[in-house]
Design a protein around this motif. Structure first.
Motif, short mmCIF file in Angstrom:
data_model
loop_
_atom_site.label_atom_id
_atom_site.label_comp_id
_atom_site.label_asym_id
_atom_site.label_seq_id
_atom_site.Cartn_x
_atom_site.Cartn_y
_atom_site.Cartn_z
N LEU A 150 0.83 -1.20 0.00
CA LEU A 150 0.00 0.00 0.00
C LEU A 150 0.87 1.25 0.00
CD1 LEU A 150 -2.98 -0.94 2.35
CD2 LEU A 150 -3.04 -0.50 -0.09
N LEU A 155 3.18 5.71 -3.26
CA LEU A 155 4.38 6.22 -3.94
C LEU A 155 4.08 6.39 -5.43
CD1 LEU A 155 7.07 6.68 -2.50
CD2 LEU A 155 7.88 4.52 -3.46
N MET A 156 3.44 5.38 -6.02
CA MET A 156 3.11 5.44 -7.44
C MET A 156 2.16 6.60 -7.73
SD MET A 156 4.85 3.23 -9.07
CE MET A 156 4.19 3.47 -10.71
N CYS A 157 1.30 6.91 -6.74
CA CYS A 157 0.34 8.00 -6.90
C CYS A 157 0.96 9.36 -6.59
CB CYS A 157 -0.87 7.79 -5.99
SG CYS A 157 -1.89 6.41 -6.47
N LYS A 158 2.25 9.38 -6.28
CA LYS A 158 2.93 10.62 -5.91
C LYS A 158 2.22 11.32 -4.75
CE LYS A 158 5.59 12.02 -9.81
NZ LYS A 158 6.00 13.15 -10.60
N ARG B 51 9.67 -3.38 -11.24
CA ARG B 51 9.81 -2.36 -10.21
C ARG B 51 10.83 -1.29 -10.60
NH1 ARG B 51 8.08 -3.34 -5.25
NH2 ARG B 51 9.98 -2.53 -4.32
N ALA B 54 9.02 1.05 -12.81
CA ALA B 54 8.13 1.89 -12.00
C ALA B 54 8.91 2.91 -11.17
CB ALA B 54 7.29 1.01 -11.08
N LEU B 56 10.37 2.09 -8.44
CA LEU B 56 10.22 1.70 -7.04
C LEU B 56 11.54 1.20 -6.48
CD1 LEU B 56 6.74 -0.09 -7.16
CD2 LEU B 56 7.27 2.11 -6.10
N ARG B 75 6.44 8.87 -13.19
CA ARG B 75 5.42 8.10 -12.46
C ARG B 75 4.01 8.50 -12.84
NH1 ARG B 75 7.97 7.81 -6.83
NH2 ARG B 75 9.26 5.98 -7.10
N GLU B 76 3.82 9.75 -13.18
CA GLU B 76 2.48 10.21 -13.53
C GLU B 76 1.92 9.47 -14.74
OE1 GLU B 76 1.80 14.85 -12.97
OE2 GLU B 76 3.65 13.99 -12.19
N MET B 78 2.45 6.33 -15.30
CA MET B 78 2.41 4.88 -15.05
C MET B 78 1.47 4.53 -13.91
SD MET B 78 6.37 3.78 -15.29
CE MET B 78 7.24 5.05 -14.41
N PHE B 79 1.01 3.30 -13.94
CA PHE B 79 0.36 2.76 -12.75
C PHE B 79 0.76 1.31 -12.60
CE2 PHE B 79 -2.57 2.25 -9.35
CZ PHE B 79 -2.75 3.53 -8.87
N PHE B 80 0.68 0.84 -11.37
CA PHE B 80 1.19 -0.48 -11.02
C PHE B 80 0.03 -1.33 -10.51
CE2 PHE B 80 3.87 -3.62 -9.08
CZ PHE B 80 5.14 -3.46 -9.63
N PHE B 82 -0.60 -4.64 -8.47
CA PHE B 82 0.21 -5.49 -7.61
C PHE B 82 -0.27 -6.95 -7.62
CE2 PHE B 82 0.67 -1.21 -6.24
CZ PHE B 82 1.97 -1.09 -5.82
N ASN B 86 -4.28 -5.68 -3.45
CA ASN B 86 -3.72 -4.53 -2.76
C ASN B 86 -4.74 -3.40 -2.59
OD1 ASN B 86 -1.63 -3.24 -1.46
ND2 ASN B 86 -0.80 -2.32 -3.32
N PRO B 100 -6.59 7.05 -6.37
CA PRO B 100 -5.56 7.75 -7.15
C PRO B 100 -6.04 9.12 -7.65
CG PRO B 100 -5.89 5.52 -7.98
CD PRO B 100 -6.95 5.76 -6.96
N ARG B 147 -9.00 0.64 -10.59
CA ARG B 147 -8.27 1.69 -9.89
C ARG B 147 -7.08 2.16 -10.73
NH1 ARG B 147 -5.75 0.09 -4.26
NH2 ARG B 147 -4.52 -1.27 -5.58
N LEU B 157 1.81 -1.33 -15.50
CA LEU B 157 2.74 -2.38 -15.08
C LEU B 157 1.97 -3.38 -14.24
CD1 LEU B 157 5.31 0.28 -13.93
CD2 LEU B 157 5.57 -1.13 -15.98
#
Lengths: 262, 255
Positions: A150, A155-158, B51, B54, B56, B75-76, B78-80, B82, B86, B100, B147, B157
């Protein structure tokens, strides 16, 4: 289904009756005088006769317990948030919170009396000291054990630090916080009574339950002394009931511990 | 300058601390609109590669360029998705999809409208008010995908998103994922253990070898989109399936 529910009430009721019977038998068999061991009936009678002073005393104690409890819960939550914020803050302060927790209240009580005087402020301080550690310890645990995935989602969502605290850390720590709150709720009436016992006063003519205990003891009003115990038990149940309700209210819709899987 | 590649992975190596090399000199260039599956034995670093894209985790050497930016700056785009869905257990389905958008600062009206649309797209319009625990594993994964797509990412990703699901649910979700890509196009990176899944979804399959992780084979998948479920029964599909399985067996050979 119905019979098991009936049994759930019946079983403890039978045990209770048996214990009361045993109590009477021991008292009669060994000819124990009332000032040493009053019978349940005498205790109930004393509770009724002293209902005025006992009720006023209970109100005083409840006030101390509530104030101490709220102080413990709110200070505990804020402190836990600070400790959970950075490992460095936690490493710097946690040992001293532990030291504070190791200090017995019987030693702290006279210090509080010296600083705050006899009466409510000292009682609240003692209740606070007893209740706040479980809140801090549990809530800190909640703040630091946030799900790694989570966090990466945020982090991905800044997400900003403030967003992470608001939308992830606080809700994630809620079950832990409520567990700490439950323990604090159980301890609060005990803390207030102990505080009253050690630092109470009857300046306005009314002392708390702890104060009454001392008074009844010195007058050898043993049935009334036992009755204060009865009042303390009822108070304890009310507190725990209240906190359990809050716990249920906040978690029942989503948390594993509450969710019924059919 | 002609349109540069969307993702460039150049001589990327990765080790964690002083541990063994996880990825060794990976090079891969991916164009806009591709769907690339990463497949290989466990320990080949396919999730680590995802990762790295991403942002990460950082490469030990080499560099990744995403639309001209570092992964962290990109990052803007991209989305991950999981491995497990999650989701946040205390937020209802709609609130999870909304997150988001909320974090990005979208206005309430826009958020509500977008969430509604995304839930309809993944077929969960009725589940908006439910909590994650009330859903099956497949439904939770749909929420997770809704999401991810709510922000209309350029690059999606996906880290073994359907690994824990039964085959029927997985096939269905594969088909749905392709359908989603028809309406909301994105460039996909997809880590999987399933050869069938990789062939059905991808434009390219990158087979990785382990110890250290390195690119062994790259297989092009020529089937045009949209791909109907029946594609899975055609001889061409089965042939490519066999070829991919062979390539995977070859990198497993040493074990």
């Amino acid at each position: 289904m119905k019979s098991t529910r009936l049994m759930a009430w019946l079983q403890p009721a039978i045990t209770g009756l048996a214990l009361i019977g045993l109590w009477y038998a021991v008292k009669a068999g060994f000819k124990i005088p009332t000032f040493v061991l009053p019978s349940p009936g005498e205790i109930a009678q004393a509770a009724w006769d002293e209902r005025g002073p006992l009720l006023s005393a209970a109100m005083v104690t409840v006030r101390g317990a509530l104030l101490g409890f709220f102080a413990a819960v709110s200070v505990g939550f804020l402190l836990a948030m600070a400790l959970g914020f950075s490992p460095r803050i936690k490493a710097s302060f946690y040992p001293y919170i532990l030291i504070l927790q190791m200090m017995p209240v019987t030693i702290l009580a006279p210090v509080f009396v010296l600083w705050l005087g006899q009466g409510l402020p000292s009682i609240v301080a003692i209740t606070f000291m007893i209740g706040f550690f479980p809140v801090v310890a549990n809530t800190t645990m909640g703040f630091v054990s946030v799900d790694r995935n989570l966090r990466e989602l945020f982090l991905m969502c800044k997400a900003t630090r403030a967003q992470e605290v608001r939308y992830l850390r606080i809700p994630g720590a809620m079950p832990y916080f409520l567990t700490g709150m439950k323990i604090a709720g159980t301890l609060a009436p005990i803390g207030a009574i102990v505080g009253d016992f050690l630092a109470g006063s009857a300046e306005n003519g009314v002392g708390g339950i702890g104060f009454m205990t001392i008074a009844y003891f010195s007058q050898l009003k043993t049935p009334a002394l036992f009755a204060t115990g009865l009042v303390a038990c009822v108070m304890g149940f009310l507190f725990v009931g209240g906190v359990n309700w809050l716990h249920w209210r906040l978690l029942h819709s989503w948390h594993d511990s509450m969710v019924k899987k059919e | 300058m002609s349109a540069p590649s969307l993702v460039r992975i150049e001589h990327v190596s990765k080790r964690f601390g002083s541990g063994p090399l996880v990825l060794d000199n990976i090079g891969l260039t991916v164009e806009r609109g591709e769907f690339v599956s990463l497949i290989g034995p466990s320990g080949c670093g396919k999730s680590t590669l995802l990762r790295l894209i991403a942002g990460l985790t950082e490469p030990t050497s080499g560099q990744l360029v995403i639309d001209g930016m570092t992964p962290e700056d990109a990052r803007e785009l991209m989305f991950f998705v999981f491995q497990d869905a999650n989701l946040m257990p205390w937020r209802k389905v709609a609130e999870n999809v909304e997150l988001p958008l909320l974090l990005r600062g979208d206005a309430t009206a826009r958020r509500t409208e977008r969430v509604k649309r995304m839930l309809e797209v993944v077929g969960l319009g009725d589940a908006a008010g439910k909590f994650p625990w009330q859903l099956s594993g497949g439904m939770r994964m749909r929420v997770s995908i809704a999401r991810a797509l709510s922000v209309a990412p350029e690059i999606l990703l996906l880290d073994e998103p359907f690994g824990a699901l039964d085959e029927m649910t997985r096939d269905k979700l594969n088909e749905d994922l392709l359908a989603l890509r028809q309406t909301d196009p994105f460039t996909g990176f997809f880590v999987t253990h399933s050869v069938a899944e990789a062939v059905f979804l991808s434009t390219r399959i990158v087979v990785l070898a382990a110890n250290p992780g390195r690119v062994s084979t790259v297989i092009d998948v020529p089937f045009p989109y949209p791909r109907p479920p029946e594609l899975r029964e055609t001889p061409e599909f089965l042939q490519l399936l066999a070829a991919t399985a062979r390539a995977l067996r070859a990198v497993r050979g040493g074990h």
